[in-house]
Write a protein that holds these residues in place. Structure first.
Motif, PDB file in Angstrom:
ATOM      1  N   ARG A 147       0.796  -1.189   0.082  1.00 54.53           N
ATOM      2  CA  ARG A 147      -0.107   0.123   0.083  1.00 54.53           C
ATOM      3  C   ARG A 147       0.883   1.088  -0.378  1.00 54.53           C
ATOM      4  O   ARG A 147       0.734   2.430  -0.635  1.00 54.53           O
ATOM      5  N   ASP A 154      -0.582  -4.237  -7.879  1.00 55.26           N
ATOM      6  CA  ASP A 154      -1.208  -4.175  -6.078  1.00 55.26           C
ATOM      7  C   ASP A 154      -2.890  -3.736  -6.242  1.00 55.26           C
ATOM      8  O   ASP A 154      -3.694  -4.279  -5.918  1.00 55.26           O
ATOM      9  N   ARG A 158      -6.071  -5.476  -5.340  1.00 53.61           N
ATOM     10  CA  ARG A 158      -7.198  -4.607  -4.941  1.00 53.61           C
ATOM     11  C   ARG A 158      -8.161  -4.108  -5.741  1.00 53.61           C
ATOM     12  O   ARG A 158      -9.330  -3.422  -4.565  1.00 53.61           O
ATOM     13  N   ALA A 218      -6.326 -10.166   0.393  1.00 57.36           N
ATOM     14  CA  ALA A 218      -6.944  -8.541  -0.014  1.00 57.36           C
ATOM     15  C   ALA A 218      -7.834  -8.151   0.995  1.00 57.36           C
ATOM     16  O   ALA A 218      -7.735  -6.832   0.944  1.00 57.36           O
ATOM     17  N   HIS A 219      -8.931  -8.681   0.320  1.00 61.31           N
ATOM     18  CA  HIS A 219      -9.993  -8.380   0.700  1.00 61.31           C
ATOM     19  C   HIS A 219     -11.017  -8.880   1.980  1.00 61.31           C
ATOM     20  O   HIS A 219     -11.613  -8.195   2.630  1.00 61.31           O
ATOM     21  N   PRO A 265      -1.363  -8.049   0.196  1.00 60.90           N
ATOM     22  CA  PRO A 265      -1.684  -6.721  -1.038  1.00 60.90           C
ATOM     23  C   PRO A 265      -2.993  -5.306   0.188  1.00 60.90           C
ATOM     24  O   PRO A 265      -2.711  -5.969   1.315  1.00 60.90           O
TER      25      PRO A 265
END
Length: 265
Positions: A147, A154, A158, A218-219, A265
């Protein structure tokens, strides 16, 4: 355009205005010869533009103690562009350096001069040019920065807004070992040193997951994905059907100072 200094830097970098080139320049404090097409945003001690046709670039390559060759074509619409941007530039570097000069080249997992994919074929042909030389070839795939310094991969994992499916290349089953940009730059820096090992190494990260799994990580849970349709054909094929996720074992044995970053991520 050229800025010249009496005591020139040891490293010359082609494609120095790429993401990797910019970070490498920052790591070197700008003490390098930057060989670029245009000088926009390049902060280096010596900058040579239109480098593929400039006599000053040939002279700079001949004086360099090490050359980091990052220039190449990505997402070109035809094979001739790959030949010119990737293969011909590699031949120019190989023909311009003095015997024994360290060359560091970023290639691609699956590089093969007989590959159907144009990008992989061009990278394979470039590797063939460098094979008899004092060259370290790093085969990469997905480069990430987290980030704080996000790279295209990335953003891909994302992506998605308000619960919409995340657009990805392929069907999500393909495997990747993303490598952190800091590790890429560190590996390049190590490979420019005199006596560094020559050969071909997979420059990949420590952890392997499918694209779908990286999106889920990532989520924070299972996340719907959808197939991207906006990528150039050769790059879509490259990401949707990677030949291999790579293996860093040989890399870490050759460069024990390199410690791979665990990326999330």
């Amino acid at each position: 355009m050229m800025t010249q200094h009496v005591n020139g830097p040891r490293v010359a970098i082609t494609g120095a205005n790429s993401r990797t080139g910019q970070q490498l320049l920052a790591d070197l404090g700008g003490d390098a010869v930057a060989l670029v097409r245009r000088a926009d945003g390049v902060n280096a001690r010596t900058v040579i533009t239109d480098w593929t046709t400039a006599p000053a670039a040939v002279a700079a390559l001949g004086r360099a103690g090490a050359v980091v060759h990052l220039a190449g074509n990505f997402g070109a619409p035809n094979w001739e562009d790959y030949l010119a941007g990737t293969v011909a530039t590699t031949r120019l570097v190989a023909d311009s350096v003095t015997p024994g000069t360290r060359i560091v080249y970023l290639s691609q997992l699956g590089a093969d001069s007989f590959a159907e994919n144009w990008y992989e074929r061009a990278k394979g042909m470039a590797e063939d040019v460098l094979a008899p030389m004092n060259a370290t070839v790093f085969r990469i795939s997905a480069i990430v920065g987290g980030r704080e310094n996000p790279q295209p991969f990335d953003f891909m994992v994302r992506g998605g807004d308000d619960g919409a499916p995340v657009p990805i290349a392929g069907d999500g089953s393909q495997h990747f070992r993303p490598i952190h940009i800091n590790d890429v730059v560190h590996a390049i820096s190590l490979a420019t040193q005199p006596g560094s090992p020559s050969g071909v190494y997979d420059l990949v990260g420590p952890e392997e997951h499918t694209m779908q799994e990286w999106v889920d990580i990532a989520h924070g849970g299972h996340t719907r994905t959808t197939r991207r349709t906006d990528l150039p054909p050769a790059i879509d094929d490259l990401l949707a059907n990677p030949v291999t996720a790579g293996d860093p074992t040989a890399l870490l044995a050759a460069f024990p100072e390199l410690h791979l970053t665990d990326w999330r991520p």
